[in-house]
Write an enzyme that holds these catalytic residues in place. Structure first.
Site, PDB file in Angstrom:
ATOM      1  N   CYS A   1       0.840  -1.201   0.000  1.00  8.02           N
ATOM      2  CA  CYS A   1       0.000   0.000   0.000  1.00  8.02           C
ATOM      3  C   CYS A   1       0.874   1.250   0.000  1.00  8.02           C
ATOM      4  O   CYS A   1       0.934   1.982  -0.976  1.00  8.02           O
ATOM      5  CB  CYS A   1      -0.914   0.004   1.213  1.00  8.02           C
ATOM      6  SG  CYS A   1      -2.218  -1.239   1.168  1.00  8.02           S
TER       7      CYS A   1
ATOM      8  N   GLU B   1       4.055   1.199   2.195  1.00 11.96           N
ATOM      9  CA  GLU B   1       5.174   0.854   3.061  1.00 11.96           C
ATOM     10  C   GLU B   1       6.502   1.061   2.338  1.00 11.96           C
ATOM     11  O   GLU B   1       6.607   0.784   1.149  1.00 11.96           O
ATOM     12  CB  GLU B   1       5.063  -0.606   3.497  1.00 11.96           C
ATOM     13  CG  GLU B   1       3.712  -0.996   4.041  1.00 11.96           C
ATOM     14  CD  GLU B   1       2.676  -1.341   2.982  1.00 11.96           C
ATOM     15  OE1 GLU B   1       2.503  -2.539   2.680  1.00 11.96           O
ATOM     16  OE2 GLU B   1       2.042  -0.410   2.461  1.00 11.96           O
TER      17      GLU B   1
END
Length: 786
Positions: free
Chosen positions: A430, A432
């Protein structure tokens, strides 16, 4: 797009996800017949070799990039050594309304008769749950946290540029040199290093053989082909597969095919969370692109078509099926492969090139869920980059997402990475971050912040079940000040973080001991040099993240408590607890007061934003810098995937006026509908968070299509992004759709089958989302002005 690409895309879109038993059967055959006493890494490597030698391979009509994870597009393998699905799981996957996987009767029979009897009690999932403490199991069942590795292997790994300079034969030469350097006289770990290196060597050879099988099939098909053009293409595919991955690629086509074989290798070896990713694809392909243009062996249209075929390969691979809590926290077919574009080169200069814009054209033209595209935005990049991204965003596709490349470098340097390595990094999954090709950065699971507050308000008891699972931090009715309440919350959170990290550390050792990944290891610096596995500290950097969820709900809940209970004393703690227990039934006036007469995060309100900062600091201090078992440390990030819906379903009413069992706030976004002063106020609130102390934060914004309909709207979007990133925000993404359209789609899904929305760090078809998630997206504030 060409007729070829249009046909392949349509085939990919129409393919129905099915559960393929092939990999599970091959793994069962291998382990059931393997009687040779070998080290665990070597046995894992031989199982990988067995898979690649025996799995079905296929080359579809018209394809230019070849290879599938299963025996056909969207025929999805399973990984019984990690999680052996039960017959009940298979029936659920086959019949569930959202994100089903069709299970053929023959597949079910094979599971019942061969796969389940062998693997039952032998999977990592069985071992993990058997190894956890009663405190861990109670917290897990209550929804305090989730565990990523209960069904999937440690993941979030992204490739750097090494495969574009070295073939598998070069890796084998490195492995042989490392084997020759082993010191059996003075190094007590020499034998374990030898076995890991031997395993890597077996895996490298296996991938070369796998490509050779595709070359043989391409030549066979070419011999049967009557169309001269397709015959020539198949002969070219054969020559590509004969050269890569054994050798470094020489041109654009070989570079893409090499990566794809590596991608299949990593995701066949283990079901990583999330999928393997190519990283800075525009930078990796740039030399091949310009060389091909200058030599006359490549045109821009040829490159575009190859990239389009490459995109289709990603879309053919759904995320392997998940069940239970893991399905609830990530209910999607998307496997989170992410392409990073733009940003910085290793020397810190602007990385935007013609290839960047070419790939953005492909993103817009293909409009597929996978792979996900992200644009890394540095102050050194031109505004044209953001504007081009905005032109795609305003189509309502939900891609690309936008990241602050300069801040990502700061985040990674703060964690102890060298700046030169940090510039190689970026985002995956997502939002990170990690150093591509150099780091094992595991996401270990989500952490439910509002649930911890709920348990604090009940003195260690989970009111949903009546079970005492937390510390006795005091009867909240006795608290004399807000600081007393917050101190109790901090103690409670530390208690559950300790339980979570203790479990994480055990799980890390279980994977290091029982489930090494020698193929993935040979791709990540410095696993070969150290002779250590990716799961056992072999990477140069080793990070563990715990993802906080619900910080918006927390900020508003604490602001309401402080305002109404402790400052204005308009309601007693007893009255508030009674209202929460009754889900505000009979207390609607109080609920509306909590909703509307307390500071709200996301509105540039310092009082609410200070609550966000207090929660952020407490969460950071409880986790950051604690050691993991791989020689690295723990850090935080703030994202939910779809876990804010699951966590909300186990969390009762909260002091911000939220009803019981409804979704929490997602990412670092404000509570749905609470941000009432426009997107500029949102980013001012978010700027009060110290994003550099995280490994990723996720901000969702919903804009009406009218807002971006002209060039002026796009210019405003560029300035909004520039402003947020100057304020050191990490990430922002946009849904450009109005609530009325979403409501119509919910009522008439058959008419809106192609409607794509941004969910969390990924896009998905709106009609495939759960009802709760659909309602959560509809409830997000719809900004009509900048």
């Amino acid at each position: 797009m060409s007729e070829r690409v249009a046909r392949l895309k349509q085939q990919s879109l129409e393919a129905i996800p099915v559960l393929s038993p092939e990999r599970a059967l091959l793994m069962t055959e291998f382990y059931a017949s393997s009687s040779i006493l070998e080290s665990t890494p070597v046995k894992r490597a031989r199982s990988f070799q067995y898979l690649l030698e025996h799995k079905t391979i296929c080359i579809h009509p018209g394809e230019l990039i070849v290879g599938e994870k299963g025996p056909a597009p969207k025929a999805t393998p399973t990984y019984p050594e990690l999680c052996c699905h039960s017959l009940q799981d298979l029936d659920l996957l086959n019949t569930r309304e959202k994100i089903p996987f069709k299970v053929a009767p023959e597949t079910r029979r094979l599971y019942e008769e061969r796969i389940i009897p062998f693997w039952q009690g032998r999977s990592m999932r069985d071992l993990i749950f058997a190894s956890m403490t009663p405190e861990w199991l109670a917290a897990y069942r209550a929804g305090i946290f989730t565990e990523f590795m209960e069904q999937r292997a440690p993941g979030h790994t992204v490739l750097d540029g090494k495969i574009y300079h070295k073939g598998m034969l070069d890796f084998i030469a490195e492995i042989d040199a490392a084997l020759a350097r082993l010191d059996f006289l003075n190094d007590p770990h020499a034998y374990s290093r030898q076995e890991e290196l031997r395993a890597m060597r077996i895996c490298a050879r296996a991938l070369i053989h796998f490509a050779g099988r595709h070359a043989d099939l391409a030549r066979q098909l070419a011999g049967q082909e009557s169309d001269p053009q397709r015959k020539k293409e198949l002969e070219r595919i054969a020559s590509v597969c004969e050269w890569v991955p054994a050798h470094a690629p020489r041109d654009f086509w070989e570079a893409l095919q090499y990566y794809w074989f590596v991608h299949l290798g990593v995701t066949t070896e283990l079901n990583t969370w999330d999928s393997f990713s190519p990283g800075h694809l525009d930078q990796h392909l740039e030399p091949f692109y310009y060389r091909g243009l200058s030599e006359g062996t490549l045109t821009r249209e040829m490159a575009r078509e190859l990239l389009q075929c490459f995109w289709i390969k990603f879309n053919n691979q759904p995320a392997p099926p998940k069940v239970g809590v893991t399905a609830a926290e990530s209910g999607t077919y998307t496997d989170f492969a992410q392409i990073n574009l733009g940003g910085l080169r290793p020397d810190g200069s602007d990385a935007v090139s013609e290839v960047t814009y070419l790939i953005l054209d492909v993103v817009e033209e293909m409009r597929l869920l996978q792979p996900s595209a992200s644009v890394q935005v540095s102050k050194k990049n031109p505004d044209r980059l953001i504007q081009r991204a905005g032109e795609i965003i305003r189509t309502g596709y939900g891609q690309p997402s936008l990241f602050n490349a300069d801040l990502i470098v700061q985040e990674l340097v703060r964690q102890g990475k060298r700046v030169e390595d940090a510039r190689l990094g970026g985002s995956s999954g997502c939002v990170e971050v990690g150093v591509f090709g150099h780091e094992n950065y595991n996401l270990t699971g989500y952490f439910n912040l509002p649930k911890v507050l709920e348990i604090t308000l009940h003195n260690g008891v989970d009111p949903r079940t009546g079970e005492k699972i937390g510390l006795e931090t005091g009867d909240p009715r006795s608290f004399q000040s807000f600081d007393d309440l917050f101190a109790a919350f901090e103690r409670q959170m530390q208690h559950f973080i300790d339980i979570k990290i203790r479990g994480n550390n055990v799980i890390e050792r279980l994977y290091a001991t029982h489930m090494p990944a020698p193929f993935l290891s040979l791709l990540i610096n410095d696993c070969i040099a150290r002779g250590q596995d990716y799961h056992d500290g072999g990477a140069r950097y080793n990070t563990s993240y715990i993802q906080g969820v619900g910080i918006g709900t927390m900020a508003d809940s604490l602001a309401a408590l402080d305002t109404h209970v402790f400052q204005r004393r308009e309601v007693s703690m007893e009255e508030l607890l009674t209202a929460l227990a009754r889900d505000f039934e009979g207390h609607e006036r109080l609920r509306l007061s909590l909703l509307n007469r307390a500071p709200k995060y996301g509105n540039d309100d310092p009082a609410a934003d200070r609550m966000m900062q207090r929660v952020f600091d407490a969460y950071f201090n409880a986790i950051d810098g604690r050691p993991n078992t791989r020689g690295g440390t723990y850090h935080i990030n703030l994202l939910p995937t779809t876990c804010h819906v699951y966590f909300g379903s186990v969390t009762g009413a909260t002091p911000d006026g939220r009803r019981a069992w409804t979704p929490l706030s997602e990412g670092v976004s404000p509570v749905q509908g609470a941000d009432r002063r426009g997107p500029t106020a949102v980013i001012q609130s978010l700027a009060r968070m110290d994003h550099v102390r995280t490994g990723g934060t996720l901000l969702n914004q919903k804009l009406t299509p009218r807002l971006l309909q002209d060039e002026e709207g796009l210019r405003h979007l560029v300035q909004l992004v520039r402003t947020y990133f100057r304020l050191d925000g990490h990430h922002i993404q946009f849904n450009v759709v109005d609530a009325a359209t979403l409501r119509r789609a919910r009522e008439h899904p058959e008419q809106y089958r192609d409607l794509i929305v941004r969910v969390a760090g990924y896009s998905d078809y709106f009609v495939d989302l759960s009802e709760a998630l659909q309602e959560e997206i509809i409830a997000r504030t719809e900004h009509q002005t900048f």
